[in-house]
Design a protein around this motif. Sequence first.
Motif, PDB file in Angstrom:
ATOM      1  N   LEU A 213       0.831  -1.201   0.000  1.00 18.35           N
ATOM      2  CA  LEU A 213       0.000   0.000   0.000  1.00 18.35           C
ATOM      3  C   LEU A 213       0.862   1.246   0.000  1.00 18.35           C
ATOM      4  N   GLU A 214       0.279   2.312  -0.533  1.00 20.75           N
ATOM      5  CA  GLU A 214       0.845   3.657  -0.381  1.00 20.75           C
ATOM      6  C   GLU A 214      -0.218   4.516   0.290  1.00 20.75           C
ATOM      7  N   VAL A 215       0.199   5.255   1.311  1.00 19.55           N
ATOM      8  CA  VAL A 215      -0.722   6.094   2.068  1.00 19.55           C
ATOM      9  C   VAL A 215      -0.076   7.459   2.292  1.00 19.55           C
ATOM     10  N   ALA A 216      -0.858   8.509   2.123  1.00 21.58           N
ATOM     11  CA  ALA A 216      -0.386   9.860   2.422  1.00 21.58           C
ATOM     12  C   ALA A 216      -1.534  10.648   3.031  1.00 21.58           C
ATOM     13  N   CYS A 217      -1.199  11.644   3.849  1.00 20.28           N
ATOM     14  CA  CYS A 217      -2.251  12.412   4.509  1.00 20.28           C
ATOM     15  C   CYS A 217      -1.792  13.841   4.785  1.00 20.28           C
ATOM     16  N   VAL A 218      -2.760  14.697   5.040  1.00 16.52           N
ATOM     17  CA  VAL A 218      -2.531  16.058   5.525  1.00 16.52           C
ATOM     18  C   VAL A 218      -3.418  16.236   6.744  1.00 16.52           C
ATOM     19  N   THR A 219      -2.851  16.719   7.863  1.00 20.88           N
ATOM     20  CA  THR A 219      -3.612  16.884   9.102  1.00 20.88           C
ATOM     21  C   THR A 219      -3.458  18.306   9.625  1.00 20.88           C
ATOM     22  N   GLY A 220      -4.595  18.995   9.825  1.00 23.66           N
ATOM     23  CA  GLY A 220      -4.581  20.346  10.369  1.00 23.66           C
ATOM     24  C   GLY A 220      -4.201  21.386   9.335  1.00 23.66           C
ATOM     25  N   THR A 221      -4.610  22.640   9.576  1.00 25.01           N
ATOM     26  CA  THR A 221      -4.333  23.712   8.618  1.00 25.01           C
ATOM     27  C   THR A 221      -2.847  24.016   8.509  1.00 25.01           C
ATOM     28  N   ASN A 222      -2.075  23.661   9.517  1.00 25.46           N
ATOM     29  CA  ASN A 222      -0.623  23.865   9.460  1.00 25.46           C
ATOM     30  C   ASN A 222       0.115  22.591   9.070  1.00 25.46           C
ATOM     31  N   GLY A 223      -0.635  21.542   8.777  1.00 26.17           N
ATOM     32  CA  GLY A 223      -0.023  20.260   8.462  1.00 26.17           C
ATOM     33  C   GLY A 223       0.575  20.230   7.072  1.00 26.17           C
ATOM     34  N   LYS A 224       1.536  19.360   6.900  1.00 20.15           N
ATOM     35  CA  LYS A 224       2.191  19.163   5.610  1.00 20.15           C
ATOM     36  C   LYS A 224       1.710  17.858   4.978  1.00 20.15           C
ATOM     37  N   PHE A 225       1.791  17.792   3.670  1.00 17.19           N
ATOM     38  CA  PHE A 225       1.472  16.556   2.960  1.00 17.19           C
ATOM     39  C   PHE A 225       2.573  15.539   3.275  1.00 17.19           C
ATOM     40  N   THR A 226       2.187  14.435   3.890  1.00 19.92           N
ATOM     41  CA  THR A 226       3.160  13.462   4.390  1.00 19.92           C
ATOM     42  C   THR A 226       2.837  12.069   3.873  1.00 19.92           C
ATOM     43  N   THR A 227       3.844  11.391   3.350  1.00 18.42           N
ATOM     44  CA  THR A 227       3.698  10.000   2.932  1.00 18.42           C
ATOM     45  C   THR A 227       4.098   9.084   4.085  1.00 18.42           C
ATOM     46  N   LEU A 228       3.237   8.138   4.424  1.00 17.04           N
ATOM     47  CA  LEU A 228       3.500   7.252   5.552  1.00 17.04           C
ATOM     48  C   LEU A 228       4.559   6.211   5.196  1.00 17.04           C
ATOM     49  N   THR A 229       5.354   5.846   6.182  1.00 15.19           N
ATOM     50  CA  THR A 229       6.355   4.795   5.998  1.00 15.19           C
ATOM     51  C   THR A 229       5.674   3.427   6.053  1.00 15.19           C
ATOM     52  N   GLU A 230       6.409   2.407   5.646  1.00 15.34           N
ATOM     53  CA  GLU A 230       5.872   1.045   5.682  1.00 15.34           C
ATOM     54  C   GLU A 230       5.510   0.639   7.110  1.00 15.34           C
ATOM     55  N   GLU A 231       6.316   1.067   8.084  1.00 13.33           N
ATOM     56  CA  GLU A 231       6.051   0.722   9.486  1.00 13.33           C
ATOM     57  C   GLU A 231       4.770   1.409   9.974  1.00 13.33           C
ATOM     58  N   GLU A 232       4.557   2.657   9.585  1.00 12.08           N
ATOM     59  CA  GLU A 232       3.340   3.362   9.983  1.00 12.08           C
ATOM     60  C   GLU A 232       2.094   2.727   9.363  1.00 12.08           C
ATOM     61  N   ILE A 233       2.215   2.288   8.107  1.00 16.37           N
ATOM     62  CA  ILE A 233       1.092   1.603   7.452  1.00 16.37           C
ATOM     63  C   ILE A 233       0.789   0.290   8.167  1.00 16.37           C
ATOM     64  N   GLU A 234       1.829  -0.443   8.546  1.00 16.14           N
ATOM     65  CA  GLU A 234       1.639  -1.688   9.294  1.00 16.14           C
ATOM     66  C   GLU A 234       0.906  -1.433  10.604  1.00 16.14           C
ATOM     67  N   GLY A 235       1.220  -0.313  11.263  1.00 23.02           N
ATOM     68  CA  GLY A 235       0.530   0.034  12.498  1.00 23.02           C
ATOM     69  C   GLY A 235      -0.960   0.223  12.286  1.00 23.02           C
ATOM     70  N   HIS A 236      -1.334   0.885  11.192  1.00 26.92           N
ATOM     71  CA  HIS A 236      -2.758   1.065  10.886  1.00 26.92           C
ATOM     72  C   HIS A 236      -3.414  -0.261  10.516  1.00 26.92           C
ATOM     73  N   LEU A 237      -2.709  -1.119   9.787  1.00 24.34           N
ATOM     74  CA  LEU A 237      -3.259  -2.427   9.428  1.00 24.34           C
ATOM     75  C   LEU A 237      -3.492  -3.277  10.675  1.00 24.34           C
ATOM     76  N   ASN A 238      -2.584  -3.218  11.626  1.00 26.26           N
ATOM     77  CA  ASN A 238      -2.739  -3.960  12.886  1.00 26.26           C
ATOM     78  C   ASN A 238      -3.937  -3.429  13.674  1.00 26.26           C
TER      79      ASN A 238
END
Length: 246
Positions: A213-238
């Motif tokens: 998977l590829e996942v990216a997000c933006v959070t909050g008006t001051n947030g930046k466009f961020t691509t999640l790492t493989e480990e972060e994606i695994e955390g969401h899958l778990n």
Amino acid sequence: MSRDSNYDHHISIFSPQGRLYQMEYAFKAANSGLTSVALRGKDSAAVVTQKKVPDRLMQASSVSRIFQITPKVGTVVTGSSTADAKALVQRARYESGQWTFDHGYSAPAKVVAKRMADLAQVNTQSSGMRPLACISLIISVDDEEGPSVFKVDCAGHYLPFFAAAAGPKEQEAVNFLEKKREEMPEYTSDEVIRTAITCLGSVLGSDFKGSELEVACVTGTNGKFTTLTEEEIEGHLNAIADDADA
């Protein structure tokens, strides 16, 4: 040979039924790639897409359909042509940079989507051009309008969405997302990401690993466009698996 076959030689020729066959072929090519999902919540927006490395000898990190346009705006591009996707992103970055130079602030997602849609529509007017065989889902969290999701297709349509999908399983994904429509405005960042991943897994009928998977997000008006790492994606899958077992 059917009569209508004479009307698909140029992008600018309408058939007697009012159809542009070259545009229909472009949509078919754009929807033959990987399935992607975009979703927005209370203060965040996210995009999720499949990741497939075409050759085992290729470096996996070099294969991506998620791109940053400005520090706060990003997109996932769906379609059969990687070259078309990169051409679209390169032009979007140029137009965003020009807007920043002219106006003194970063281009909002709405401006990027409208400009790319205008350029896509121009490609349908001349037989010396061809449309880009790709569909882009653009996300951002705007200072004034909050989380934004825009879908821009190869004909030049662009519209804002609460959630959108593109690719071979687009309709199945839309049916899934429609059931979540009432809850979306209150979703946290994690809920936005996990709902998008769950949607993709549901329509494709498979369980994913973080590398698929590829996942990216933006959070909050001051947030930046961020691509999640493989480990972060695994955390969401778990977390999704734990919620399913609960």
